[in-house]
Structure formats: C-alpha cells, structure tokens
Write a protein that holds these residues in place. Structure first.
Motif, PDB file in Angstrom:
ATOM      1  N   TRP A  66      43.694  44.523  33.551  1.00 47.33           N
ATOM      2  CA  TRP A  66      44.179  43.150  33.584  1.00 47.33           C
ATOM      3  C   TRP A  66      45.272  42.965  32.553  1.00 47.33           C
TER       4      TRP A  66
ATOM      5  N   SER B 168      37.811  35.316  34.395  1.00 38.67           N
ATOM      6  CA  SER B 168      37.212  35.506  33.079  1.00 38.67           C
ATOM      7  C   SER B 168      36.138  36.574  33.160  1.00 38.67           C
ATOM      8  N   ALA B 169      35.964  37.295  32.058  1.00 44.46           N
ATOM      9  CA  ALA B 169      34.930  38.324  31.971  1.00 44.46           C
ATOM     10  C   ALA B 169      34.001  37.999  30.813  1.00 44.46           C
ATOM     11  N   THR B 170      32.717  38.279  30.974  1.00 40.32           N
ATOM     12  CA  THR B 170      31.777  38.036  29.881  1.00 40.32           C
ATOM     13  C   THR B 170      31.950  39.128  28.835  1.00 40.32           C
TER      14      THR B 170
ATOM     15  N   ALA C 132      40.599  37.148  31.364  1.00 43.18           N
ATOM     16  CA  ALA C 132      41.100  38.477  31.720  1.00 43.18           C
ATOM     17  C   ALA C 132      42.422  38.404  32.464  1.00 43.18           C
TER      18      ALA C 132
ATOM     19  N   ALA D  40      32.965  33.815  27.436  1.00 46.42           N
ATOM     20  CA  ALA D  40      33.801  34.092  28.600  1.00 46.42           C
ATOM     21  C   ALA D  40      35.224  34.333  28.111  1.00 46.42           C
TER      22      ALA D  40
ATOM     23  N   LEU E  45      36.511  44.101  36.824  1.00 43.33           N
ATOM     24  CA  LEU E  45      35.950  43.647  35.557  1.00 43.33           C
ATOM     25  C   LEU E  45      35.126  44.724  34.872  1.00 43.33           C
TER      26      LEU E  45
ATOM     27  N   GLN F 117      44.088  41.323  28.709  1.00 44.77           N
ATOM     28  CA  GLN F 117      42.845  41.788  28.107  1.00 44.77           C
ATOM     29  C   GLN F 117      42.636  41.205  26.713  1.00 44.77           C
TER      30      GLN F 117
ATOM     31  N   THR G 229      34.490  42.544  41.092  1.00 45.61           N
ATOM     32  CA  THR G 229      33.495  43.249  40.278  1.00 45.61           C
ATOM     33  C   THR G 229      34.002  44.589  39.753  1.00 45.61           C
TER      34      THR G 229
ATOM     35  N   ILE H 143      28.982  38.777  35.484  1.00 43.11           N
ATOM     36  CA  ILE H 143      29.851  39.504  34.562  1.00 43.11           C
ATOM     37  C   ILE H 143      31.212  38.813  34.403  1.00 43.11           C
ATOM     38  N   GLY H 144      31.357  37.659  35.033  1.00 42.30           N
ATOM     39  CA  GLY H 144      32.608  36.935  34.911  1.00 42.30           C
ATOM     40  C   GLY H 144      32.673  35.824  35.931  1.00 42.30           C
TER      41      GLY H 144
END
Length: 206
Positions: A143, A19-21, A29, A26, A131, A146, A128, A99-100
C-alpha cells in the motif's frame, strides 16, 4: 489488489479508504485522495467512527445521513465540516477476525443500494491478501500509505519521554491538543517532531 477510480464510480461514492488493524488501532493503509485521508484522521483523533465500529463488530456500518445520527458526535461534526454526509464501512475479515476495513463516503446523504453494498462486501473480501502482505517484501504489491501515521506515533514517543507518561497517555494528550486547537492531528504531530511544539507538563487530560 489496487483500488482505482473505477471502483469509486462503481460504488457511487466520492472517496474511499482502507484501514488495517495494528497495535489495537486502525491504521490508514490507502486512501483515494487527500480529503479521504483527512477524514480517516478525524476518526483516529476522536477515537470513534464507522471504520472503528466495523472492525470492532465485524459487521458493515451503513450511515446514510450523518446529519441525523448521534452515533459518533465528534467524528460526525468534523465530517460535516468536510461536506461528508454519508459513510459506509465494511470489515475486511480473516475468518472470524477483523483485520481492517474499507470505508466509502459521499457528499450527498442517501442509502447505498443493495447492489453497491454487495459489491463493497466483495471488494472488502478481496482486500484480505493485500492487508496480510509483508511491507518488507519487495516482490509484493504494498500500500502507498503504509507509514501514514508514522509521525503521530513518533510524536507520541517524544511526548511520552518529555512528560514521563505512557505511550497510551501520550497519544491521548496529543489527541486532546489537536482537538482543543481544532487542528489535524498529523499537523500537530509534525510540530512536535520538529520541536516546534511542546505540550505543557501540567496539561490535564480528562
């Protein structure tokens, strides 16, 4: 970097998500399979779960048995219905900023051993750059999911206009309807977008 079945086997789990913020939420991804994606949707619906806690705290969240925890009542009940009994979430960090998160889940209860935890932390660190990838960059690896929740946000927009409420309130009402009907929030959102469902104007959300 892409995650594969080899990573899942290496960690001794049954599935994973990344997951990405985004916009203080959240966003999924990537998921290893549809079951993992639906598990992530349960966190989004209830607004609680290991991914949310890992991102908020910047620390790993290791739950070896959902059967005995009272940490996330809504998410836990939904996860157990999906035969998920252990969850482990690892934040993806950019310096001191989350960030995730990488989440792993298993059907069998039990702790993740020290070697697997170390590997998962390293794997989360390696995510990192991915993301931070610009999804519009055709040269970059992006990803596969998205826009996993694009329909949810679109539905919230429809509800916001129809009910004359904020987007935050619209999303809350969408979540509440999904919970009351015991349906995946993605399915409810699709019905809203397709005009098959209109939430009542007199809906009261507590």
């Amino acid at each position: 970097m892409r995650l594969t079945d080899d990573h899942i086997a290496l960690l001794g789990v049954d599935g994973m998500t990344v997951s990405a913020t985004a916009n203080r939420t959240a966003e999924l991804a990537w998921s290893s399979d549809e079951a993992s994606a639906r598990l992530d949707d349960e966190q989004f619906t209830f607004g609680e779960g290991p991914v949310i806690d890992a991102i908020d705290t910047g620390a790993p969240v290791l739950c070896s048995s959902l059967d005995v925890t009272g940490r996330w009542p809504g998410f836990t009940a939904a996860a157990l219905k999906r035969d998920v009994h252990a969850v482990f979430a690892f934040p993806v960090m950019l310096g001191a900023i989350s960030i995730g998160a990488l989440m792993c889940h298993r059907r069998a209860a039990g702790s993740m051993d020290k070697a697997a935890v170390t590997t998962a932390l390293a794997l989360a660190d390696s995510l990192t750059p991915a993301l931070l990838t610009n999804p519009d960059d055709s040269e970059a690896e992006v990803w596969s999911q998205q826009l996993h929740r694009a329909e949810i946000h679109q539905a919230a927009g429809f509800i916001s206009v129809y009910l004359d409420v904020s987007l935050v309130e619209a999303l809350s009402r969408l979540r509440a309807h999904a919970l009351s009907q015991e349906r995946p929030i993605v399915e409810v959102a699709r019905d809203v977008v397709a005009r098959r469902l209109k939430l009542p104007r007199d809906l009261h959300h507590s």
